[in-house]
Design a protein around this motif. Structure first.
Motif, PDB file in Angstrom:
ATOM      1  N   VAL A 215       0.856  -1.179   0.000  1.00 25.46           N
ATOM      2  CA  VAL A 215       0.000   0.000   0.000  1.00 25.46           C
ATOM      3  C   VAL A 215       0.894   1.232   0.000  1.00 25.46           C
ATOM      4  CG1 VAL A 215      -1.579   1.375   1.428  1.00 25.46           C
ATOM      5  CG2 VAL A 215      -1.974  -1.070   1.140  1.00 25.46           C
ATOM      6  N   GLY A 216       0.576   2.198  -0.842  1.00 25.74           N
ATOM      7  CA  GLY A 216       1.308   3.456  -0.857  1.00 25.74           C
ATOM      8  C   GLY A 216       0.541   4.518  -0.086  1.00 25.74           C
ATOM      9  N   VAL A 217       1.266   5.327   0.677  1.00 23.91           N
ATOM     10  CA  VAL A 217       0.639   6.419   1.430  1.00 23.91           C
ATOM     11  C   VAL A 217       1.358   7.712   1.064  1.00 23.91           C
ATOM     12  CG1 VAL A 217       0.038   7.354   3.687  1.00 23.91           C
ATOM     13  CG2 VAL A 217       0.061   4.863   3.326  1.00 23.91           C
ATOM     14  N   ALA A 218       0.638   8.618   0.413  1.00 18.89           N
ATOM     15  CA  ALA A 218       1.200   9.902  -0.001  1.00 18.89           C
ATOM     16  C   ALA A 218       0.531  11.009   0.801  1.00 18.89           C
ATOM     17  CB  ALA A 218       0.982  10.123  -1.488  1.00 18.89           C
ATOM     18  N   LEU A 219       1.337  11.873   1.419  1.00 19.39           N
ATOM     19  CA  LEU A 219       0.820  13.008   2.168  1.00 19.39           C
ATOM     20  C   LEU A 219       1.002  14.275   1.349  1.00 19.39           C
ATOM     21  CD1 LEU A 219       2.173  12.400   5.791  1.00 19.39           C
ATOM     22  CD2 LEU A 219       0.115  11.480   4.691  1.00 19.39           C
ATOM     23  N   LEU A 220      -0.044  15.094   1.291  1.00 20.67           N
ATOM     24  CA  LEU A 220       0.005  16.374   0.597  1.00 20.67           C
ATOM     25  C   LEU A 220      -0.184  17.488   1.608  1.00 20.67           C
ATOM     26  CD1 LEU A 220      -0.422  14.477  -1.823  1.00 20.67           C
ATOM     27  CD2 LEU A 220      -1.993  16.164  -2.775  1.00 20.67           C
ATOM     28  N   GLY A 221       0.711  18.470   1.565  1.00 21.45           N
ATOM     29  CA  GLY A 221       0.607  19.580   2.495  1.00 21.45           C
ATOM     30  C   GLY A 221       1.699  20.605   2.256  1.00 21.45           C
ATOM     31  N   ARG A 222       1.979  21.375   3.279  1.00 21.83           N
ATOM     32  CA  ARG A 222       2.972  22.432   3.186  1.00 21.83           C
ATOM     33  C   ARG A 222       4.391  21.871   3.213  1.00 21.83           C
ATOM     34  NH1 ARG A 222       1.272  27.590   1.670  1.00 21.83           N
ATOM     35  NH2 ARG A 222      -0.766  28.033   2.612  1.00 21.83           N
ATOM     36  N   GLN A 223       5.337  22.659   2.697  1.00 17.28           N
ATOM     37  CA  GLN A 223       6.741  22.265   2.684  1.00 17.28           C
ATOM     38  C   GLN A 223       7.238  22.068   4.109  1.00 17.28           C
ATOM     39  OE1 GLN A 223       9.384  25.168   0.972  1.00 17.28           O
ATOM     40  NE2 GLN A 223      10.964  23.660   0.525  1.00 17.28           N
ATOM     41  N   GLY A 224       8.102  21.055   4.289  1.00 16.56           N
ATOM     42  CA  GLY A 224       8.720  20.815   5.585  1.00 16.56           C
ATOM     43  C   GLY A 224       7.909  19.963   6.537  1.00 16.56           C
ATOM     44  N   MET A 225       6.792  19.393   6.078  1.00 16.53           N
ATOM     45  CA  MET A 225       5.993  18.565   6.979  1.00 16.53           C
ATOM     46  C   MET A 225       6.761  17.319   7.394  1.00 16.53           C
ATOM     47  SD  MET A 225       3.168  17.029   4.318  1.00 16.53           S
ATOM     48  CE  MET A 225       3.583  16.856   2.578  1.00 16.53           C
ATOM     49  N   ASP A 226       6.549  16.892   8.621  1.00 16.49           N
ATOM     50  CA  ASP A 226       7.173  15.695   9.182  1.00 16.49           C
ATOM     51  C   ASP A 226       6.263  14.512   8.850  1.00 16.49           C
ATOM     52  OD1 ASP A 226       7.785  13.545  10.998  1.00 16.49           O
ATOM     53  OD2 ASP A 226       8.912  14.966  12.226  1.00 16.49           O
TER      54      ASP A 226
END
Length: 358
Positions: A215-226
């Motif tokens: 399973v792939g998990v991609a997070l989208l958000g602001r630069q520098g997210m942990d």
């Protein structure tokens, strides 16, 4: 098609999925094609890796049927609500792998697997590959020269940070709303045949099954997210992945928002992310890129590249309008109401998903 028997018809700069699709399109129309790409082997990229049904159909028309995991819809989730829509015509309700030749289904597929399938098809059709980086570009009334190769036309398909776009001086000022993505795979049997989109106050997490055990998990958000911290902040997802071994390294991409002042200059056309990109939030970048590649090659085959700008606008209109609207909503104080609103209006949610899927 050719005015000179020794002159290459199409030079494609960029050997990612959209560049390869453009090369395949051209060969299927009898044009001679060379692809210039500095990277060797299967090219990876941080992305959600979910192909909408329209993309699966477009790939099949090119003779490309990569293996992966059938996707039958989209599910939005927040801490306390969820809503889902299954693609119209999607067969069955269980999970499964294969080429997703099932009518109406999407496909979860590793980017490297997709790239290899496209590259194999391109080589089968006689596309020539050159390992080089384009650093300069010249054109006149009869052709274009890049990487020491002259062709009648050039298709720039070299991604978000396109060198071709820059060389043509088509860069527009970047958006102040800069979003990024980070992706990792996990060795776990998929628990759903849907793409899950988990919404939090700061990120979206796209969960895509790509085969029987990954399973792939991609997070989208602001630069520098942990990545680890943001993932831990989604309890429903964190509990499923607790103790699960990663199947890949973290890989990032962005900023997503890229703008070009035009899509064509003379005999050069931009396709895919290089032509301008809004955001990965709707998960249909490949579908739109394939449509652009087909439009560009159609214009080349007709010796009517002046018509490409109009064709590009027509092929991307829904994507640009819906994606821009959703990104604006996601970045506004109304972000917390997105999932509740979709839950309250499932018919509207389904209609939007279907419009993007095709």
């Amino acid at each position: 098609m050719r005015q000179d028997g020794d002159l290459l018809d199409v030079l494609v700069v960029g050997g990612g999925p959209v560049g390869l699709a453009a090369a395949i399109e051209a060969r299927m129309r009898g044009l001679t094609v060379t692809v210039v790409e500095p990277r060797e082997g299967s090219v990876d990229k941080a992305c959600g890796e979910g192909l909408m049904p329209g993309a699966v159909t477009a790939l099949a028309r090119l003779g490309v049927t990569p293996g992966g995991h059938a996707l039958r819809g989209i599910r939005y989730l927040s801490a306390h609500r969820q809503v889902e829509h299954r693609f119209e015509g999607a067969a069955g309700h269980g999970s499964g792998t294969g080429s997703a030749a099932l009518e109406g289904t999407g496909l979860g597929v590793r980017r490297t697997v997709l790239h290899s399938a496209l590259a194999d098809r391109a080589m089968e059709l006689g596309v020539r590959f050159v390992t080089a980086k384009v650093t300069a570009l010249e054109q006149d009334a009869d052709g274009v020269v890049a990487a020491g190769i002259r062709a009648r036309y050039l298709i720039g398909a070299d991604g978000l940070h396109s060198t071709v776009r820059s060389l043509l001086d088509l860069e527009r000022a970047p958006s102040s709303h800069r979003r990024y993505g980070i992706r990792q795979h996990f060795r776990i049997q998929p628990w759903s045949d849907l793409v899950e989109v988990h919404w939090t106050d700061t990120v979206e997490a796209y969960v895509t099954p790509v085969d029987d055990c990954t399973v792939g998990v991609a997070l989208l958000g602001r630069q520098g997210m942990d990545y680890a911290a943001r993932l831990a902040g989604i309890p429903a997802l964190a509990s499923r992945l607790a103790g699960i071994e990663p199947a890949s390294k973290l890989r990032g991409a962005g900023p997503f928002r890229q703008r070009a002042s035009r899509r064509r200059v003379g005999r050069v056309m931009l396709v895919g992310d290089s032509s301008g990109y809004v955001d990965a939030i709707t998960g249909e970048g490949i579908r739109v890129g394939l449509a652009q590649a087909e439009a560009a090659v159609t214009c080349i085959a007709a010796d009517d590249v002046a018509g490409y700008e109009r064709a590009w606008a027509q092929r991307t209109r829904d994507f640009r309008l819906l994606t821009t609207g959703l990104v604006a909503l996601a970045g506004s104080p109304l972000r917390p109401v997105i999932v509740p609103l979709a839950t309250a209006l499932p018919g509207v949610f389904g209609a939007i998903v279907e419009r993007l899927a095709r």
